[in-house]
Scaffold this active site. Structure first.
Site, PDB file in Angstrom:
ATOM      1  N   HIS A   1      17.464  15.240  -6.797  1.00 55.31           N
ATOM      2  CA  HIS A   1      18.658  14.642  -6.187  1.00 55.31           C
ATOM      3  C   HIS A   1      19.724  14.369  -7.255  1.00 55.31           C
ATOM      4  CE1 HIS A   1      15.782  12.790  -3.010  1.00 55.31           C
ATOM      5  NE2 HIS A   1      16.493  13.710  -2.382  1.00 55.31           N
TER       6      HIS A   1
ATOM      7  N   LYS B   1      11.974  11.217   9.649  1.00 51.95           N
ATOM      8  CA  LYS B   1      11.092  10.840   8.538  1.00 51.95           C
ATOM      9  C   LYS B   1      10.743   9.364   8.645  1.00 51.95           C
ATOM     10  CE  LYS B   1      13.139  14.131   5.261  1.00 51.95           C
ATOM     11  NZ  LYS B   1      13.972  14.269   4.048  1.00 51.95           N
TER      12      LYS B   1
ATOM     13  N   ARG C   1      16.537  23.427  -1.884  1.00 50.31           N
ATOM     14  CA  ARG C   1      15.479  23.947  -2.767  1.00 50.31           C
ATOM     15  C   ARG C   1      15.051  25.340  -2.335  1.00 50.31           C
ATOM     16  NH1 ARG C   1      12.212  18.576  -1.794  1.00 50.31           N
ATOM     17  NH2 ARG C   1      13.165  19.162   0.181  1.00 50.31           N
TER      18      ARG C   1
ATOM     19  N   SER D   1      10.674  13.961  -2.221  1.00 47.78           N
ATOM     20  CA  SER D   1      10.347  12.528  -2.108  1.00 47.78           C
ATOM     21  C   SER D   1       9.013  12.322  -1.415  1.00 47.78           C
ATOM     22  CB  SER D   1      11.447  11.805  -1.314  1.00 47.78           C
ATOM     23  OG  SER D   1      12.688  11.926  -1.944  1.00 47.78           O
TER      24      SER D   1
HETATM   25  O1  PNS Z   1      17.413  13.552   2.659  1.00 45.47           O
HETATM   26  P1  PNS Z   1      17.453  13.976   4.104  1.00 45.47           P
HETATM   27  O2  PNS Z   1      16.358  13.293   4.900  1.00 45.47           O
HETATM   28  O3  PNS Z   1      17.435  15.473   4.252  1.00 45.47           O
HETATM   29  O4  PNS Z   1      18.871  13.493   4.676  1.00 45.47           O
HETATM   30  C1  PNS Z   1      19.173  13.607   6.067  1.00 45.47           C
HETATM   31  C2  PNS Z   1      20.280  12.604   6.430  1.00 45.47           C
HETATM   32  C3  PNS Z   1      19.821  11.179   6.134  1.00 45.47           C
HETATM   33  C4  PNS Z   1      21.520  12.906   5.602  1.00 45.47           C
HETATM   34  C5  PNS Z   1      20.600  12.750   7.945  1.00 45.47           C
HETATM   35  O5  PNS Z   1      19.469  12.422   8.712  1.00 45.47           O
HETATM   36  C6  PNS Z   1      21.790  11.889   8.377  1.00 45.47           C
HETATM   37  O6  PNS Z   1      22.918  12.303   8.196  1.00 45.47           O
HETATM   38  N1  PNS Z   1      21.516  10.673   8.935  1.00 45.47           N
HETATM   39  C7  PNS Z   1      22.568   9.748   9.335  1.00 45.47           C
HETATM   40  C8  PNS Z   1      22.699   9.708  10.869  1.00 45.47           C
HETATM   41  C9  PNS Z   1      23.413  10.964  11.368  1.00 45.47           C
HETATM   42  O7  PNS Z   1      24.555  11.218  11.065  1.00 45.47           O
HETATM   43  N2  PNS Z   1      22.681  11.737  12.198  1.00 45.47           N
HETATM   44  C10 PNS Z   1      23.190  12.976  12.763  1.00 45.47           C
HETATM   45  C11 PNS Z   1      22.986  14.132  11.812  1.00 45.47           C
HETATM   46  S1  PNS Z   1      23.660  15.639  12.461  1.00 45.47           S
END
Ligand code: PNS
Length: 168
Positions: free
Chosen positions: A17, A41, A95, A132
């Protein structure tokens, strides 16, 4: 000033990250790390703890680019956060193909919702295996992760898992 957001669960932040955030700072003058919930998650660390570990990692990296990166918890939709802070794009590391498969629908949905674009950076091969979820699993079973995560992360994970601190 061009503002971009590097969003993620950061549960916890890894060196992979950090590398993506560092590379974002070489292209954009205002980079904000957005710590958000991913409903797909199950989280271990609370959002404020995750954000605190990101801040500590940026401070201890001792790089001018990283020192000016801001960190915030994203309370709701990422696109609303982007609009509030005036971010023109989201920057995400990939990745490999698995990451792309997970990220593409989110990128398209975010653009559908608000017009915000997503820029994908290929992850550095040194960190292609670093996730993670794997870091948490290794710590859960007493394995070493200090060379995969910034300082302080291992201790935070041990504490969250109810394990004794190292050396105690
Ligand atoms: O590290 P990750 O788990 O790949 O990140 C995913 C994350 C947290 C960026 C995504 O789940 C997110 O944007 N969550 C905030 C809520 C949101 O906007 N949800 C709609 C996504 S299209």
């Amino acid at each position: 000033m061009t503002t971009v957001v590097c969003p993620g669960s950061f549960d916890p932040i890894t060196l992979g990250h950090l590398d993506v955030v560092r590379r974002a700072t070489t292209m954009f003058d205002d980079v904000v790390v957005g710590v958000a919930k991913n409903p797909g998650k199950s989280g271990l660390l609370d959002l404020e703890t995750r954000a605190g570990l990101v801040r500590a990692a940026l401070e201890s990296a001792d790089e001018p680019g990283l020192a000016r990166v801001r960190v915030a918890v994203v309370p709701g939709l990422l696109v609303d956060f982007c609009r509030e802070i005036g971010a023109v794009a989201v920057v995400k590391g990939l990745r490999g193909g698995g990451d792309f498969d997970a990220e593409q629908p989110m990128a398209l949905m975010n653009r559908h919702l608000s017009g915000v674009e997503t820029i994908f950076l290929p992850g550095d091969q040194r960190y292609a295996h670093v996730a993670s979820s794997l870091v948490k699993d290794i710590v859960r079973h007493g394995g070493p992760v200090d060379d995969l995560v910034p300082a302080g992360v291992t201790e935070a994970l041990r504490a969250a898992l109810g394990q004794p601190a190292a050396g105690s």
